[in-house]
Design a protein around this motif. Structure first.
Motif, PDB file in Angstrom:
ATOM      1  N   ALA A 268     -46.975 -25.886 -89.164  1.00 19.73           N
ATOM      2  CA  ALA A 268     -47.178 -27.214 -88.631  1.00 19.73           C
ATOM      3  C   ALA A 268     -46.788 -28.194 -89.257  1.00 19.73           C
ATOM      4  N   GLY A 269     -46.817 -28.400 -90.805  1.00 16.12           N
ATOM      5  CA  GLY A 269     -46.351 -29.213 -91.676  1.00 16.12           C
ATOM      6  C   GLY A 269     -44.989 -29.622 -91.699  1.00 16.12           C
ATOM      7  N   GLY A 270     -43.926 -29.857 -93.010  1.00 14.25           N
ATOM      8  CA  GLY A 270     -42.318 -29.829 -93.029  1.00 14.25           C
ATOM      9  C   GLY A 270     -41.888 -31.259 -92.097  1.00 14.25           C
ATOM     10  N   SER A 271     -40.722 -31.613 -92.537  1.00 18.06           N
ATOM     11  CA  SER A 271     -40.225 -32.693 -91.809  1.00 18.06           C
ATOM     12  C   SER A 271     -39.472 -32.153 -90.766  1.00 18.06           C
ATOM     13  N   ARG A 272     -39.905 -30.958 -89.389  1.00 16.95           N
ATOM     14  CA  ARG A 272     -39.346 -31.088 -88.495  1.00 16.95           C
ATOM     15  C   ARG A 272     -40.303 -31.659 -87.437  1.00 16.95           C
ATOM     16  N   ARG A 273     -39.607 -33.147 -86.373  1.00 15.32           N
ATOM     17  CA  ARG A 273     -40.153 -33.310 -85.311  1.00 15.32           C
ATOM     18  C   ARG A 273     -40.861 -32.388 -84.598  1.00 15.32           C
ATOM     19  N   LYS A 274     -42.453 -32.397 -84.720  1.00 14.48           N
ATOM     20  CA  LYS A 274     -43.193 -31.826 -83.467  1.00 14.48           C
ATOM     21  C   LYS A 274     -43.574 -31.950 -82.583  1.00 14.48           C
ATOM     22  N   VAL A 275     -43.383 -31.409 -81.229  1.00 11.93           N
ATOM     23  CA  VAL A 275     -43.098 -31.633 -80.041  1.00 11.93           C
ATOM     24  C   VAL A 275     -44.739 -31.471 -79.076  1.00 11.93           C
ATOM     25  N   ILE A 276     -44.367 -32.529 -78.404  1.00 12.76           N
ATOM     26  CA  ILE A 276     -46.649 -31.913 -77.786  1.00 12.76           C
ATOM     27  C   ILE A 276     -46.242 -32.815 -76.168  1.00 12.76           C
ATOM     28  N   HIS A 277     -45.665 -30.934 -75.625  1.00  4.76           N
ATOM     29  CA  HIS A 277     -45.971 -31.208 -74.223  1.00  4.76           C
ATOM     30  C   HIS A 277     -47.024 -31.891 -73.395  1.00  4.76           C
ATOM     31  N   VAL A 278     -47.130 -32.610 -73.193  1.00  5.83           N
ATOM     32  CA  VAL A 278     -48.768 -33.693 -72.246  1.00  5.83           C
ATOM     33  C   VAL A 278     -48.221 -32.824 -70.542  1.00  5.83           C
ATOM     34  N   LYS A 279     -49.471 -31.981 -70.422  1.00  4.02           N
ATOM     35  CA  LYS A 279     -48.846 -31.219 -68.972  1.00  4.02           C
ATOM     36  C   LYS A 279     -49.894 -32.707 -67.713  1.00  4.02           C
TER      37      LYS A 279
END
Length: 340
Positions: A268-279
């Protein structure tokens, strides 16, 4: 309402004044500020054209100035020391205040935390990104006004404990941040740099202009429909078909340190962007992405389909700052993009 969101920074405000130095004085101050720490002999010259010469002289004759590379660095380091002191006071006072709704003192503690991070960013990035440093300093200065607004929102019958003490420290901090901003602008002009943000780089896909510092991966994310070329790190759904039923829970999970229970053992950490899909659905919650929760992107199913419906208000006892239905608080280059 926003269906696509990348973590945001606050917008810059006025970059201060104090460019009207007399002929010769301004050039001498600028040349000094670009080279070595100030001596007692030239502090007056450097500070004469700043908005608050006495605050400037206090900063440049402080202990922080002795180890700084130049007057600007000295002023920022001095402001950081004052921000740390003010933050500690606000934190101690907010700890004894009711947690719900958050008090004005709680707002100040959080805003001072953010300001300290922004000052660090300004100091670390001033050489490579003059415009960015201006933004961080301007944002940190704006935060002090917001803190005062939150403290003033308390009724006269129930003033928060220690309000006047925090106000005094915040007012002093604003003076020193304003000084740092003026010295930064002078340093940029003295070094012959324009301070203009980096030119936008065109996207190879659609020719859309994006800032040059935005990675290609993030550009593709912003240009792609939610169903194409996008693998979410979390899916929020009210019917239980996703990984989470709450947006705040999903944000906490994807930004948790690697290997913790909250992250589910994923990276979960790190520099990569985390994408959350909200239905699609109406989510009755107030969403907050703190400055520590970096690289988060929310993607909905479209306008009128994915709805975030918070109910906090000033009438309900919340401050304006804490009443946002969707709030992002950050210091690093994380632009806000909204697509209806």
């Amino acid at each position: 309402m926003a269906t696509v969101l990348a973590l945001a920074t606050v917008a810059p405000v006025a970059a201060g004044k104090g460019d009207e130095a007399a002929s010769g004085v301004g050039n001498a101050a600028a040349a000094t500020s670009a080279s070595a720490p100030p001596s007692s002999a030239n502090v007056t010259l450097i500070c004469r054209s700043t908005p608050d010469p006495s605050a400037c002289e206090t900063a440049l004759t402080s202990a922080e100035a002795q180890s700084a590379q130049d007057p600007f660095a000295a002023s920022v380091q001095f402001a950081m020391a004052r921000a740390t002191t003010a933050r500690s006071l606000a934190r101690n006072l907010s700890a004894s205040a009711p947690a719900v709704p958050p008090s004005g003192m709680h707002d100040c503690a959080e805003l001072l935390d953010i300001s300290l991070a922004q000052l660090r960013d300004a100091l670390a990035g001033c050489a490579a990104d003059a415009a960015g440093a201006t933004t961080w300093l301007s944002a940190a200065l704006t935060n002090q006004g917001t803190c005062n607004d939150s403290l003033a929102a308390a009724t006269a019958a129930r003033p928060p404990a220690g309000r006047d003490a925090v106000r005094k420290q915040v007012a002093a901090l604003a003076r020193f941040i304003r000084t740092a901003l003026a010295l930064h602008v002078k340093k940029v002009k003295g070094g012959g740099r324009s301070g203009v943000p980096p030119s936008a780089a065109p996207s190879p896909n659609k020719g859309t202009a994006f800032p040059s510092w935005l990675p290609e991966h993030d550009r593709r994310l912003l240009e792609s429909p939610p169903t194409n070329a996008m693998t979410p790190d979390a899916v929020v759904a009210l019917d239980g078909s996703g990984t989470h039923s709450s947006i705040n829970e999903a944000i906490a999970a994807v930004t948790a340190p690697v290997g913790t229970k909250a992250s589910g053992g994923r990276g979960a950490g790190g520099s990569r962007r985390k994408v959350i899909h909200v239905k699609a659905g109406r989510y009755r919650e107030s969403v907050s992405i703190s400055y520590q929760q970096e690289d988060v992107m929310l993607v909905g199913d479209g306008k009128g389909k994915t709805i975030i419906d918070g109910d906090k208000s000033v009438g309900g006892g919340y401050t304006t700052y804490s009443s946002a239905t969707l709030g992002t608080y950050v210091g690093i280059h994380k632009p806000l993009h909204e697509h209806d």
